[in-house]
Design a protein around this motif. Structure first.
Motif, PDB file in Angstrom:
ATOM      1  N   ALA A  96       3.697 -51.931  14.240  1.00  0.00           N
ATOM      2  CA  ALA A  96       4.192 -52.915  13.275  1.00  0.00           C
ATOM      3  C   ALA A  96       3.250 -52.925  12.085  1.00  0.00           C
ATOM      4  CB  ALA A  96       4.244 -54.292  13.924  1.00  0.00           C
ATOM      5  N   ASP A  97       3.808 -53.037  10.886  1.00  0.00           N
ATOM      6  CA  ASP A  97       2.972 -52.960   9.695  1.00  0.00           C
ATOM      7  C   ASP A  97       2.063 -54.170   9.543  1.00  0.00           C
ATOM      8  OD1 ASP A  97       2.327 -51.635   7.070  1.00  0.00           O
ATOM      9  OD2 ASP A  97       3.008 -53.579   6.335  1.00  0.00           O
ATOM     10  N   GLY A  98       2.527 -55.359   9.913  1.00  0.00           N
ATOM     11  CA  GLY A  98       1.770 -56.582   9.665  1.00  0.00           C
ATOM     12  C   GLY A  98       0.945 -57.030  10.843  1.00  0.00           C
ATOM     13  N   LEU A  99       0.430 -58.271  10.739  1.00  0.00           N
ATOM     14  CA  LEU A  99      -0.379 -58.844  11.802  1.00  0.00           C
ATOM     15  C   LEU A  99       0.455 -59.028  13.062  1.00  0.00           C
ATOM     16  CD1 LEU A  99      -2.353 -61.623   9.874  1.00  0.00           C
ATOM     17  CD2 LEU A  99      -3.136 -59.329  10.480  1.00  0.00           C
ATOM     18  N   LYS A 134      -5.879 -56.885   3.321  1.00  0.00           N
ATOM     19  CA  LYS A 134      -4.735 -56.018   3.611  1.00  0.00           C
ATOM     20  C   LYS A 134      -5.144 -54.822   4.472  1.00  0.00           C
ATOM     21  CE  LYS A 134      -1.550 -55.276   0.492  1.00  0.00           C
ATOM     22  NZ  LYS A 134      -0.900 -54.893  -0.784  1.00  0.00           N
ATOM     23  N   LEU A 135      -6.441 -54.552   4.535  1.00  0.00           N
ATOM     24  CA  LEU A 135      -6.914 -53.489   5.428  1.00  0.00           C
ATOM     25  C   LEU A 135      -6.508 -53.768   6.881  1.00  0.00           C
ATOM     26  CD1 LEU A 135     -10.469 -52.834   3.966  1.00  0.00           C
ATOM     27  CD2 LEU A 135      -8.545 -51.231   3.956  1.00  0.00           C
ATOM     28  N   GLU A 136      -6.395 -55.042   7.239  1.00  0.00           N
ATOM     29  CA  GLU A 136      -5.880 -55.393   8.562  1.00  0.00           C
ATOM     30  C   GLU A 136      -4.422 -55.826   8.507  1.00  0.00           C
ATOM     31  OE1 GLU A 136      -6.727 -58.285  12.436  1.00  0.00           O
ATOM     32  OE2 GLU A 136      -8.209 -58.171  10.822  1.00  0.00           O
ATOM     33  N   ALA A 137      -4.043 -56.509   7.435  1.00  0.00           N
ATOM     34  CA  ALA A 137      -2.706 -57.103   7.357  1.00  0.00           C
ATOM     35  C   ALA A 137      -1.597 -56.076   7.239  1.00  0.00           C
ATOM     36  CB  ALA A 137      -2.638 -58.059   6.166  1.00  0.00           C
ATOM     37  N   SER A 138      -1.916 -54.888   6.730  1.00  0.00           N
ATOM     38  CA  SER A 138      -0.881 -53.869   6.546  1.00  0.00           C
ATOM     39  C   SER A 138      -1.379 -52.511   7.006  1.00  0.00           C
ATOM     40  CB  SER A 138      -0.458 -53.787   5.079  1.00  0.00           C
ATOM     41  OG  SER A 138       0.391 -52.684   4.869  1.00  0.00           O
ATOM     42  N   LYS A 197     -12.055 -40.590  13.980  1.00  0.00           N
ATOM     43  CA  LYS A 197     -10.898 -40.824  13.116  1.00  0.00           C
ATOM     44  C   LYS A 197     -10.513 -42.295  13.203  1.00  0.00           C
ATOM     45  CE  LYS A 197      -9.052 -36.129  13.304  1.00  0.00           C
ATOM     46  NZ  LYS A 197      -7.835 -35.286  13.428  1.00  0.00           N
ATOM     47  N   LEU A 198     -10.113 -42.843  12.067  1.00  0.00           N
ATOM     48  CA  LEU A 198      -9.766 -44.258  12.000  1.00  0.00           C
ATOM     49  C   LEU A 198      -8.398 -44.511  12.619  1.00  0.00           C
ATOM     50  CD1 LEU A 198     -10.617 -47.081  10.853  1.00  0.00           C
ATOM     51  CD2 LEU A 198      -9.181 -46.519   8.872  1.00  0.00           C
ATOM     52  N   ILE A 199      -8.345 -45.463  13.568  1.00  0.00           N
ATOM     53  CA  ILE A 199      -7.072 -45.929  14.103  1.00  0.00           C
ATOM     54  C   ILE A 199      -6.586 -47.121  13.294  1.00  0.00           C
ATOM     55  CG2 ILE A 199      -5.900 -46.913  16.116  1.00  0.00           C
ATOM     56  CD1 ILE A 199      -7.970 -45.521  17.875  1.00  0.00           C
ATOM     57  N   GLU A 200      -7.476 -48.098  13.083  1.00  0.00           N
ATOM     58  CA  GLU A 200      -7.110 -49.293  12.328  1.00  0.00           C
ATOM     59  C   GLU A 200      -8.375 -50.029  11.925  1.00  0.00           C
ATOM     60  OE1 GLU A 200      -4.892 -51.780  14.971  1.00  0.00           O
ATOM     61  OE2 GLU A 200      -6.630 -52.274  16.216  1.00  0.00           O
ATOM     62  N   TYR A 201      -8.220 -50.936  10.972  1.00  0.00           N
ATOM     63  CA  TYR A 201      -9.298 -51.846  10.593  1.00  0.00           C
ATOM     64  C   TYR A 201      -8.960 -53.267  11.020  1.00  0.00           C
ATOM     65  CZ  TYR A 201     -12.002 -48.773   7.437  1.00  0.00           C
ATOM     66  OH  TYR A 201     -12.810 -47.788   6.914  1.00  0.00           O
ATOM     67  N   ASN A 202      -9.986 -54.018  11.406  1.00  0.00           N
ATOM     68  CA  ASN A 202      -9.928 -55.474  11.467  1.00  0.00           C
ATOM     69  C   ASN A 202     -10.900 -56.001  10.425  1.00  0.00           C
ATOM     70  OD1 ASN A 202      -8.099 -55.419  13.541  1.00  0.00           O
ATOM     71  ND2 ASN A 202      -9.564 -55.919  15.137  1.00  0.00           N
ATOM     72  N   VAL A 203     -10.596 -57.146   9.842  1.00  0.00           N
ATOM     73  CA  VAL A 203     -11.423 -57.658   8.747  1.00  0.00           C
ATOM     74  C   VAL A 203     -12.282 -58.832   9.226  1.00  0.00           C
ATOM     75  CG1 VAL A 203      -9.871 -56.834   6.954  1.00  0.00           C
ATOM     76  CG2 VAL A 203      -9.510 -59.120   7.919  1.00  0.00           C
ATOM     77  N   ARG A 204     -12.744 -58.733  10.488  1.00  0.00           N
ATOM     78  CA  ARG A 204     -13.465 -59.831  11.142  1.00  0.00           C
ATOM     79  C   ARG A 204     -14.239 -59.259  12.334  1.00  0.00           C
ATOM     80  NH1 ARG A 204      -9.543 -60.543  15.341  1.00  0.00           N
ATOM     81  NH2 ARG A 204      -7.844 -59.136  14.811  1.00  0.00           N
ATOM     82  N   PHE A 205     -14.939 -60.105  13.052  1.00  0.00           N
ATOM     83  CA  PHE A 205     -15.736 -59.636  14.180  1.00  0.00           C
ATOM     84  C   PHE A 205     -14.890 -59.158  15.356  1.00  0.00           C
ATOM     85  CE2 PHE A 205     -19.357 -62.039  12.320  1.00  0.00           C
ATOM     86  CZ  PHE A 205     -20.354 -61.102  12.499  1.00  0.00           C
ATOM     87  N   GLY A 206     -13.661 -59.644  15.471  1.00  0.00           N
ATOM     88  CA  GLY A 206     -12.817 -59.211  16.570  1.00  0.00           C
ATOM     89  C   GLY A 206     -13.003 -60.060  17.813  1.00  0.00           C
TER      90      GLY A 206
END
Length: 416
Positions: free
Chosen positions: A132-135, A86-90, A264-273
């Protein structure tokens, strides 16, 4: 493809299986026609083939809980579970976590209707960031500099979907960068840094995409800043996830803005990208499979080694991307392009049509090169691009421009 290429180099590997795979991955392992959304089919295949480890690359199966289901079935998997993803999904989930735990990020508000969003925009200054909140495959972010643009973005986001949620946040001034950590629970190893290019047009213009190119390392991130990122952003996040009974395991990718006050954090991805993974794999000295196994087994070792060379990747996309595209156009000249020194061409949205290689998605190829500097890597990558015969494709011609300008300034300073 970049992950498959690097995994295939490991002496620990027996056979590499890839689902669904592409013509590039076929060079390194067996491509199988599995529906990765069917978790029981994946589990059944793993049992039949005695698979020892599953590396989950993209975000959608992680968010769907594939890693959880594999582990529950007794199959070793690399990647966070459903809740941790959810760190990336939301975006809202992550922003709320940052607020609770004092993790530096932009001030924000969450909205769940177009009326609420328009009301918040009336009270918000410009420019404003709407997410957008989701993926959204990297395309769910709008930076609006006018009220009209902000309202258009909100209308488009909520169009036809009453259940949509969004985040409206302050615009951060600074330079963007990407930071990666290998994680097992609350333990983490800093990996490498990168900078990507999200907008489709030169000079960072036009709509956001999944990424039009990247380079590594990111010159803006010093060792001191990397330590701050670990201390102020990564570790507090891991402690928070552990407290939620959702320990993190896998790669955590922090998209950052380096401001006057610090990262400052903009967003997380939960993978290598993507396309960051491609430049990271080119620079990684150590055995990727050994690193992944250490995280999957909760036994992180020493920080991995990286080539001192820079890597740069240029994305070649189908005309029309990130909007409507035409699939099926023929691509030629890859063998000649790959003869350029330091170049590796990674496949993304490619397919075979008889003996022809054709485009099968929006982003199609990653022309990636190593060089002693970002400038050298860039020259090699674009030299290879010139040799690819694909009239229906395009790329940005300015990937790495920030780093190249910085290198020029450093050279001039050294001469003076």
């Amino acid at each position: 493809h970049a992950l498959a290429w690097k995994l295939a180099k490991s002496p620990l590997l027996n056979v590499l299986h890839a689902a669904p795979g592409n013509p590039g991955i076929e060079q390194h392992g067996r491509c199988v026609g599995l529906d990765i959304a069917d978790h029981q089919a994946v589990i059944g295949y793993c049992r039949r083939m005695s698979i020892g480890l599953v590396v989950i690359g993209p975000e959608a199966p992680l968010v769907a809980g594939l890693a959880d289901d594999l582990r529950e079935a007794g199959i070793r998997a690399f990647g966070p579970g459903r809740t941790a993803s959810k760190l990336e999904a939301s975006k809202g989930f992550t922003k709320d976590l940052c607020r609770r735990h004092g993790i530096p990020t932009a001030p924000y508000s969450r909205v769940s209707s177009i009326e609420e969003a328009i009301d918040r925009l009336r009270k918000h200054g410009l420019p404003v960031v709407i997410k957008a909140d989701g993926l959204a495959a990297g395309k769910g972010v709008t930076v609006a500099h006018t009220e009209e643009h902000a309202r258009e973005a909100v209308r488009a986001l909520f169009a036809g979907n009453a259940k949509t949620e969004a985040v409206i946040e302050d615009y951060l001034e600074g330079e963007e960068a990407s930071f990666f950590a290998l994680v097992s629970g609350t333990e983490a190893l800093a990996l490498a840094t990168a900078q990507d290019h999200k907008r489709v047009g030169e000079g960072d213009t036009g709509p956001n995409t999944g990424g039009m190119g990247a380079y590594s390392p990111a010159p803006v991130l010093s060792e001191a800043l990397c330590q701050r990122i670990m201390d102020e952003i990564i570790h507090p996040t891991l402690v928070a996830m552990e407290a939620m009974a959702a320990p993190y395991q896998g790669v955590l990718y922090a998209g950052l803005m380096i401001t006057a006050e610090g990262p400052k954090l903009i967003e997380y991805n939960v993978r290598f990208g993507d396309p960051e993974c491609q430049v990271l794999m080119m620079r990684l000295e150590d055995d990727l499979l050994a690193l992944i196994l250490s995280a999957a087994d909760g036994m992180l070792g020493a920080r991995p080694r990286w080539k001192t060379d820079a890597a740069l990747s240029v994305v070649m996309a189908a005309k029309g991307y990130p909007g409507d595209i035409t699939r099926g156009s023929e691509i030629a000249g890859l063998d000649e392009a790959a003869t350029v020194e330091g170049v590796k061409i990674f496949h993304a949205g490619t397919a075979r049509k008889g003996q022809k290689l054709v485009a099968a998605a929006g982003r199609v190829l990653n022309v990636t090169a190593l060089g002693g500097t970002v400038s050298e890597a860039r020259q090699r990558a674009y030299r290879a691009v010139q040799r690819i015969d694909w009239p229906d494709g395009f790329c940005r011609r300015d990937i790495g421009y920030r780093a190249v300008e910085r290198e020029k300034i450093e050279v001039q300073s050294a001469r003076s």
